[in-house]
Structures are given as C-alpha cells and as structure tokens.
Write a protein that holds these residues in place. Structure first.
Motif, PDB file in Angstrom:
ATOM      1  N   GLY A   8       0.826  -1.207   0.000  1.00  0.00           N
ATOM      2  CA  GLY A   8       0.000   0.000   0.000  1.00  0.00           C
ATOM      3  C   GLY A   8       0.853   1.246   0.000  1.00  0.00           C
ATOM      4  O   GLY A   8       2.028   1.235  -0.372  1.00  0.00           O
ATOM      5  N   LEU A  20      -1.927   4.767  -2.430  1.00  0.00           N
ATOM      6  CA  LEU A  20      -2.838   4.255  -1.418  1.00  0.00           C
ATOM      7  C   LEU A  20      -3.604   3.077  -2.010  1.00  0.00           C
ATOM      8  O   LEU A  20      -4.067   3.133  -3.147  1.00  0.00           O
ATOM      9  CB  LEU A  20      -3.818   5.366  -1.004  1.00  0.00           C
ATOM     10  N   VAL A  36      -3.255   4.038   7.977  1.00  0.00           N
ATOM     11  CA  VAL A  36      -2.008   4.668   7.570  1.00  0.00           C
ATOM     12  C   VAL A  36      -1.345   5.269   8.807  1.00  0.00           C
ATOM     13  O   VAL A  36      -1.999   5.919   9.627  1.00  0.00           O
ATOM     14  CB  VAL A  36      -2.266   5.779   6.525  1.00  0.00           C
ATOM     15  N   THR A  50      -7.538   4.250   6.555  1.00  0.00           N
ATOM     16  CA  THR A  50      -7.174   4.474   5.156  1.00  0.00           C
ATOM     17  C   THR A  50      -8.168   5.422   4.499  1.00  0.00           C
ATOM     18  O   THR A  50      -7.786   6.329   3.760  1.00  0.00           O
ATOM     19  CB  THR A  50      -7.114   3.131   4.402  1.00  0.00           C
ATOM     20  N   GLN A  64       1.174   2.305   4.827  1.00  0.00           N
ATOM     21  CA  GLN A  64      -0.185   1.787   4.981  1.00  0.00           C
ATOM     22  C   GLN A  64      -0.097   0.330   5.398  1.00  0.00           C
ATOM     23  O   GLN A  64       0.758  -0.419   4.923  1.00  0.00           O
ATOM     24  CB  GLN A  64      -0.941   1.903   3.659  1.00  0.00           C
TER      25      GLN A  64
END
Length: 158
Positions: A8, A20, A36, A50, A64
């Motif tokens: 991520g 992301l 995150v 997120t 992430q």
C-alpha cells in the motif's frame, strides 16, 4: 508484496513511491478498517483509517498497513477475545502525549490481546504492521531476532 515492495501507500522524504491501496482482498492487510501511519514535516505522528487519509505536501513519511488495532480508543470489533489465531505481531501506536510507541511480541499473541496492550497504554489509534515474518534488531536490549532475509522497514535513530 512478493517482490518485497510495499502493498500500500509508501511515502519517503515527502516523495510518494507507492499509491494508497483501497482494494478489498484477503489477508491481514485487508482486514477493515486498515490504516495509515504517517509523520508530517513538523514531526507530528498520526494514525488514521485508510479512508480518512489525505495526502499533503506536509506528509514526510507514510506507510499503509492493516488492520487498525485501536480505533478511536476501542479495540477493533473484528477481533475476538480468546482467539486461537496467534502469531508474533508488531505494531505502532500514538500515546496520549503524542509520542510514538512501537511494539513487537516475542511470543505468539492474538490480535485482541495485542490491541489491548496498546489500549492499556492509552492509544486512541494503533496500527498492526506485520506478523510472523517480523524481525527485530535491537542489540542494546539484547534482541537480535534476525535471519538471512532481514531488511529494515522502520528504523528508529537518535
């Protein structure tokens, strides 16, 4: 990912190297909510869902992962107290005074108990970072749990 690249979001020195990831899938990364962990250019640490992350030019470092262990002070509702799903686990939380705390179990632990550790310290948000592949190199604490496939993901320096 299998090639050892981040699954991520990954930001290093304000440069976004990985997007992301909002996909759905199987595995710990995709347990919801995931989140995150990031540090701003003024050295403020933040953990968020997120879905709440908004990149800005002030995001200095970010990673992430998932799942969130603690969400707004509560243990993630997907965890089961007494679960037999145990592994070595590590994560990050933010203490009430804004300091960052990293924790890694030396023994197998379930998500609920690991999350409780962060909750008991007063963290409003904590994020699971990794599991059974985790390694630690901390010689001043006589903890050098490494092998030939060890690579630093997060380093703490003074």
């Amino acid at each position: 990912m299998e090639d050892r690249s981040p699954l991520g979001l990954y930001i290093e020195n304000t440069k976004q190297l990985r997007q992301l990831n909002t996909a759905r899938g199987s595995g710990n990364f995709y347990l919801q909510p995931n989140g995150v962990f990031y540090i701003t250019t003024d050295n403020k640490a933040v953990i968020c869902k997120t879905s709440d992350f908004k990149k800005s030019s002030k995001t200095k470092y970010a990673t992430q992962s998932g799942p969130l262990l603690i969400v707004d002070g509560a243990i993630n509702s997907v965890f089961t107290k007494g679960s037999s799903n145990t592994n070595v686990r590590n994560g990050v939380g933010i203490l009430p005074n804004g300091e960052v705390v990293f924790a890694m179990s030396k023994d197998n632990v379930n998500f609920y108990d690991f999350a409780k550790y962060f909750q008991d310290m007063g963290c409003k948000y904590a994020l699971y970072l990794d599991g059974f592949v985790s390694r630690t190199y901390c010689p001043e604490k006589n903890w050098t749990q490494t092998d030939g496939d060890f690579g630093v993901i997060i380093g703490v320096t003074k």
